[in-house]
Design an enzyme around this catalytic site. Structure first.
Site, PDB file in Angstrom:
ATOM      1  N   LEU A 141       0.872  -1.178   0.000  1.00 18.64           N
ATOM      2  CA  LEU A 141       0.000   0.000   0.000  1.00 18.64           C
ATOM      3  C   LEU A 141       0.905   1.222   0.000  1.00 18.64           C
ATOM      4  CD1 LEU A 141      -2.669  -1.062   2.670  1.00 18.64           C
ATOM      5  CD2 LEU A 141      -2.657  -1.472   0.198  1.00 18.64           C
ATOM      6  N   VAL A 148      10.017   4.795   0.229  1.00 21.18           N
ATOM      7  CA  VAL A 148      10.220   3.546   0.962  1.00 21.18           C
ATOM      8  C   VAL A 148       9.621   2.372   0.201  1.00 21.18           C
ATOM      9  CG1 VAL A 148       9.803   2.316   3.122  1.00 21.18           C
ATOM     10  CG2 VAL A 148      10.259   4.778   3.159  1.00 21.18           C
ATOM     11  N   GLY A 149       8.397   2.543  -0.295  1.00 19.86           N
ATOM     12  CA  GLY A 149       7.752   1.458  -1.031  1.00 19.86           C
ATOM     13  C   GLY A 149       8.554   1.036  -2.252  1.00 19.86           C
ATOM     14  N   VAL A 205       9.546   3.387  14.330  1.00 18.37           N
ATOM     15  CA  VAL A 205      10.388   4.153  15.257  1.00 18.37           C
ATOM     16  C   VAL A 205      11.848   3.965  14.872  1.00 18.37           C
ATOM     17  CG1 VAL A 205      11.082   4.525  17.660  1.00 18.37           C
ATOM     18  CG2 VAL A 205       8.731   3.820  17.138  1.00 18.37           C
ATOM     19  N   GLU A 252       9.949  18.588   5.906  1.00 15.34           N
ATOM     20  CA  GLU A 252       8.872  18.760   4.939  1.00 15.34           C
ATOM     21  C   GLU A 252       8.588  20.250   4.716  1.00 15.34           C
ATOM     22  OE1 GLU A 252       7.457  16.301   3.408  1.00 15.34           O
ATOM     23  OE2 GLU A 252       8.247  14.606   4.568  1.00 15.34           O
ATOM     24  N   LYS A 311       6.101   8.229  18.499  1.00 18.03           N
ATOM     25  CA  LYS A 311       7.130   7.210  18.696  1.00 18.03           C
ATOM     26  C   LYS A 311       7.348   6.911  20.177  1.00 18.03           C
ATOM     27  CE  LYS A 311       9.395   8.542  14.390  1.00 18.03           C
ATOM     28  NZ  LYS A 311      10.532   9.260  13.769  1.00 18.03           N
TER      29      LYS A 311
END
Length: 435
Positions: free
Chosen positions: A11, A16-17, A133, A191, A206
């Site tokens: 998903l 990262v994906g 984390v 960001e 976290k």
């Protein structure tokens, strides 16, 4: 080894994906050997299937916008979308249909971790979230497994790389926070909207995860006292240096015992003065580090890259291998452990130390009036350092470090100092740890 491939659904296919997909494609034989069955990505849910994604190594036909159908027909679902919805609904659906789940979603875990754990237990599947984390740092599994026979007493860690980059750069260069934040955004460490990082919300989620695992108690993000770094000035950084300290945004989770032996938890995130001799003081740039104190193991520190595509993918893939192995063997990993159910103290009852900088007139009697304020609140002074008197206004800076006291007593002391005629300004108040 069976030739029937385990069906993996992704998903999200961001940084990262993409790293996860590429690794699974390029090292398919290696993963098959580790899992003892082939592992195949059967679908990737994305918003736009027309966007080319050659870097993933996947055939374009596996990309879909129908995430709901994808999670209903998978053995392991890897969630890298982020946010609360639709991630929560998709993961619940996946587990209800027999899929184990791997996620890096600290916000979701901090808000609704118990529900996810309960659903995983009900349907006999795994829920793994090592990447939530400290990125690539193997941290959560050691807390769940390696230290399972020990008693964790305290966790103190740098778990947000953006704020560590900012505070470290301020310490090294003397620059103002706004200037370093702008640089962090240009470099991709922060960001465009850095609120989650600089206000401490990312670290708060976290901290909730760490405290839940370490102390076998359900801790939600909203249970964690939180203060960000936006009030930190270049003067604070310089004053910290004079004290032999650095400023770090720390997540602190600790077991507290009262005089009767009753236990509770203190879980908080805030800017903190840390001695330069402490291991956490040497954590630079965007790295993360978590310092754990336990009854038997003593002091242990985990250090490494806390973010980024490849480091986070490393943690995700480690979880994926574990979940896939359990699918093959018909076993499960550790579930939620919340048997202790310890009460969580408000920040006011936490025991800490303060470093307070005030502007005072350089004249007889001032120090006595200041120390009387501390004595009136039962707060002991550890040290007091007076700066050079300024010729333009006759004021001098007084830096006071306290011994440990409740946060409430220290806060009342600061309030009383602000009312004192002999105090021109309370310039800065920072908590101190690791001393």
């Amino acid at each position: 080894m069976s030739n029937d491939a385990l069906r993996i659904a992704l998903l999200g296919c961001g940084t990262v994906g993409t790293a996860v997909a590429r690794r699974l494609v390029d090292h398919a034989d290696e993963f098959a050997s580790r899992v003892e069955r082939p592992v195949e990505i059967t679908g990737v849910a994305v918003r736009d299937t027309s966007k080319p994604r050659p870097e993933s190594g996947l055939d374009p036909s596996v990309f879909t916008t129908d995430a709901e159908a994808l999670v209903r027909d998978a053995d392991v679902v890897v969630e890298l979308m982020g946010g609360i919805e639709p991630a929560r609904s998709l993961l619940l659906t996946a587990m209800e249909h027999g899929a184990s789940v791997v996620t890096a979603n600290k916000a979701l875990l901090g808000e609704d971790g118990p529900r996810l754990y309960e659903t995983a237990a009900e349907h006999g599947v795994d829920l793994y979230y090592e990447a939530s984390v400290a990125g690539a740092i193997p941290l959560l599994r050691p807390l769940q497994v390696s230290l399972a026979g020990d008693s964790v007493e305290r966790i103190m860690g740098i778990v947000n790389g953006t704020t560590n980059f900012i505070l470290d750069k301020m310490d090294r260069t003397g620059e103002a926070l706004d200037d370093v934040l702008a640089e962090a955004q240009e470099l991709g460490y922060a960001e465009a909207d850095p609120t989650a990082d600089v206000e401490g919300y990312d670290a708060r989620a976290k901290a909730a995860i760490l405290a839940s695992l370490a102390f076998h108690t359900r801790v939600a993000a909203l249970d964690v006292s939180c203060e960000g770094i936006m009030s930190i000035t270049a003067d604070d950084i310089r004053a910290a240096r004079k004290m032999g300290c650095v400023v770090k945004l720390l997540a602190i989770c600790e077991r507290v015992r009262n005089g009767r032996g009753d236990q509770s938890l203190s879980v908080r995130v805030h800017p903190t003065l840390v001695p330069r001799s402490h291991p956490l003081a040497s954590v630079h740039d965007a790295f993360n580090a978590v310092f754990i104190e336990s009854a038997l193991a003593g002091e242990v520190m985990f250090y490494g890259q806390g973010a980024g595509g490849d480091p986070t993918a490393s943690a995700v893939l480690g979880d994926l291998v574990q979940a896939a192995r359990h699918k093959v063997t018909g076993s499960r990993g550790p579930g939620e452990s919340a048997y202790a159910d310890l009460p969580i103290l408000p920040l006011s009852q936490a025991t800490t130390r303060y470093a307070i900088r005030i502007e005072v007139p350089d004249r007889p009697g001032v120090l006595a009036h200041v120390t009387n304020v501390f004595a009136g609140q039962g707060v002991s002074i550890e040290s007091m350092r007076q700066g050079v008197r300024r010729s333009d206004d006759g004021l001098a800076t007084l830096t006071i470090a306290t011994h440990a006291a409740t946060d409430a007593a220290l806060a009342r002391t600061v309030d009383q100092l602000r009312l004192l005629d002999d105090v021109s300004t309370v310039t800065s108040v920072l908590r101190m740890e690791g001393i």
